[in-house]
Design an enzyme around this catalytic site. Structure first.
Site, PDB file in Angstrom:
ATOM      1  N   THR A  13      63.384  51.721  -4.712  1.00  0.00           N
ATOM      2  CA  THR A  13      63.203  50.836  -5.874  1.00  0.00           C
ATOM      3  C   THR A  13      64.271  49.743  -5.893  1.00  0.00           C
ATOM      4  O   THR A  13      63.963  48.551  -5.935  1.00  0.00           O
ATOM      5  CB  THR A  13      63.285  51.665  -7.169  1.00  0.00           C
ATOM      6  OG1 THR A  13      62.305  52.691  -7.098  1.00  0.00           O
ATOM      7  CG2 THR A  13      63.029  50.820  -8.396  1.00  0.00           C
ATOM      8  N   VAL A 132      76.440  50.684 -13.790  1.00  0.00           N
ATOM      9  CA  VAL A 132      76.451  50.899 -15.246  1.00  0.00           C
ATOM     10  C   VAL A 132      75.586  49.845 -15.922  1.00  0.00           C
ATOM     11  O   VAL A 132      75.805  48.641 -15.745  1.00  0.00           O
ATOM     12  CB  VAL A 132      77.888  50.821 -15.806  1.00  0.00           C
ATOM     13  CG1 VAL A 132      77.886  51.095 -17.300  1.00  0.00           C
ATOM     14  CG2 VAL A 132      78.810  51.794 -15.090  1.00  0.00           C
ATOM     15  N   LYS A 205      78.308  57.112 -16.380  1.00  0.00           N
ATOM     16  CA  LYS A 205      78.554  55.698 -16.711  1.00  0.00           C
ATOM     17  C   LYS A 205      79.694  55.570 -17.709  1.00  0.00           C
ATOM     18  O   LYS A 205      80.540  54.665 -17.598  1.00  0.00           O
ATOM     19  CB  LYS A 205      77.268  55.075 -17.253  1.00  0.00           C
ATOM     20  CG  LYS A 205      76.162  54.980 -16.191  1.00  0.00           C
ATOM     21  CD  LYS A 205      74.812  54.688 -16.819  1.00  0.00           C
ATOM     22  CE  LYS A 205      73.709  54.551 -15.777  1.00  0.00           C
ATOM     23  NZ  LYS A 205      72.371  54.578 -16.353  1.00  0.00           N
TER      24      LYS A 205
HETATM   25  N1  HSE Z   1      68.242  56.628 -14.573  1.00  0.00           N
HETATM   26  C1  HSE Z   1      69.041  55.518 -14.969  1.00  0.00           C
HETATM   27  C2  HSE Z   1      68.622  55.083 -16.374  1.00  0.00           C
HETATM   28  C3  HSE Z   1      68.873  54.391 -13.991  1.00  0.00           C
HETATM   29  O1  HSE Z   1      67.549  55.486 -16.805  1.00  0.00           O
HETATM   30  O2  HSE Z   1      69.367  54.376 -17.015  1.00  0.00           O
HETATM   31  C4  HSE Z   1      69.838  53.280 -14.160  1.00  0.00           C
HETATM   32  O3  HSE Z   1      71.157  53.712 -13.977  1.00  0.00           O
END
Ligand code: HSE
Length: 441
Positions: A13, A132, A205
């Site tokens: 992706t 992040v 994050k």
């Molecule tokens: N899985 C993460 C989200 C992807 O949904 O924010 C982006 O870091």
């Protein structure tokens, strides 16, 4: 014109999105950085798999070491995720003198200190803007734009999947599983979606945001983490009636006696901008002593929003390499974690019982005389001030009623002690629901 060669580890992706953005905006990019930036080689798990990008203009390999060992590659872009192979590949690339761009928040949160030290030894850069809040330039904003501030608060919706699920469930009454499946199809969710719904991705994050905001070490293991899987839709509805939205927030607060690092569902007054951030969008509020409150908003996941941040990092390095006399070595001059490595300092991280917050409490009780006064007595005993009480009508023919309390700010240990006592009362029917409330003013 000089050419900067990019080696992609992963062409899914985000990797496919990155190749597309570099290709589509090639002219603008070379006007911006003064050189050509192109994908030279990409590693994939399965050469025959369908792709979202064209692959004719570069080499494809199933061996990621071909990318990190390729002498023509200037910048290795790691987009495979995980913590084991990705770490090995990044360390190998660094030892080969390559600059690194990564979207891997788990890797930076858990192993960033080691990776940045290795990069400093080899005089190369490791950039991670896309790790992040997807396309939002929050790392650059905190590290550079807000560098003059003493930052006291970072609070954000930093997981797009969770926000997407909460929004769809609230607005369309869709089931949790149904919305999660769509988030996976859209490429928002982690390979293991429990990372999203149990708050682990947001904790990775927040670990990074807290370190760059406060100059403290990366300390994922000290982040208090709750996801959304035990949230009841009933509370989402009650919160709205009271003028709040429930958002899954990552919160890093600097207090006099330490820092709070926590990730959990939170009631936010609906008049705050961040309470109105819906779908896959992310938003991060940063409070600095000079600037006051700032809010950074944008798509938090998805192919091209994330690629936007990946490409920006690639271009920062390409620009530095293009301007440098040494064609291979031009590290970015901003410290990886915003503070000089030798100035990073430990600070006490508060235990949950020491957190200070306001609380939403739902207590399901038998609708009999005297219950409310018993509950009020317990709150008074623990010195907890109540800001508002709402009692929901019992369903027809039922005795059970939900009583909602909104408390003023207090210490979490006192709330938990009060809850324990309340749960022992004969007319209290279920476990008390406790959700933190943040006014973010
Ligand atoms: N899985 C993460 C989200 C992807 O949904 O924010 C982006 O870091």
């Amino acid at each position: 014109m000089k050419v900067i060669n990019v080696g992609l580890l992963g062409l899914g992706t985000v990797g496919g999105g990155t190749a597309n953005v570099l290709n589509r905006n090639a002219q603008q990019i070379s006007r911006r950085v003064g050189c050509e930036v192109r994908v030279h080689i990409a590693s994939v798990r399965d050469i025959g798999a369908p792709r979202i990008c064209e692959t004719k203009s570069f080499e494809l390999t199933q061996d990621p070491y071909e990318v990190v060992n390729d002498p023509s590659v200037d910048i290795v872009v790691e987009l495979i995720g995980g913590e084991t192979l990705s770490k090995e590949l990044i360390l190998a690339a660094i030892s080969n003198g390559k600059h690194i761009v990564t979207a891997n928040k788990a890797l930076i949160a858990m192993h960033g200190t080691e990776i940045f030290a290795a990069a400093a030894d080899k005089n190369v850069s490791v950039l991670y803007e896309s790790a992040v809040a997807g396309g939002i330039s929050i790392i650059k904003s905190i590290r550079e734009g807000l560098a003059g501030n003493d930052i006291s608060l970072v609070a954000g919706i930093i997981n797009g999947t969770t926000n997407f699920i909460l929004t769809e469930m609230r607005d369309k009454g869709r089931s949790f599983e149904d919305v999660l499946a769509e988030a996976q199809e859209l490429g928002y969710a982690e390979a293991d979606p429990t990372f999203d719904i149990e708050g682990i991705d947001a904790a990775h994050k927040l670990t990074i945001l807290a370190a760059i905001a406060f100059g403290t070490p990366l300390q994922f293991e000290k982040v208090y983490t709750e996801g959304i899987s035990s949230l009841h839709l009933q509370d989402v509805a009650y919160a709205r009636e009271l003028g709040y939205q429930i958002k899954h927030l990552g919160i890093a607060k600097a207090l006099e006696d330490g820092i709070e690092l926590r990730v959990h569902p939170t009631l936010v007054p609906e008049k705050r901008l961040i309470a109105n951030v819906d779908g896959v969008m992310n938003a991060v509020l940063v409070k600095g002593d000079a600037v006051g409150n700032t809010l950074h908003y944008g798509a938090g996941a998805g192919a091209e929003p994330t690629a936007s941040a990946v490409v920006a990092d690639i271009l920062d390095i390409a620009r530095a390499l293009n301007l440098s006399e040494d064609s291979k070595n031009a590290p970015i001059n901003v410290p990886a974690l915003a503070f000089e490595a030798q100035s990073i300092k430990e600070r006490k991280v508060m235990q949950p019982k020491e957190f200070r917050s306001a609380y939403y409490l739902r207590v399901d009780v038998n609708d009999v005389p005297g219950v409310m006064s018993q509950l009020s007595t317990v709150f008074a005993e623990y010195g907890i001030s109540i800001e508002g009480i709402t009692q929901k009508e019992p369903a027809k023919g039922e005795l059970k009623v939900s009583v909602i309390f909104l408390t003023q700010r207090t210490q979490e240990g006192l709330i938990d002690d009060a809850i324990e006592k309340i749960q022992g009362m004969p007319d209290v029917l279920d476990k008390v629901t406790r959700i933190r409330v943040e006014h973010l003013d």
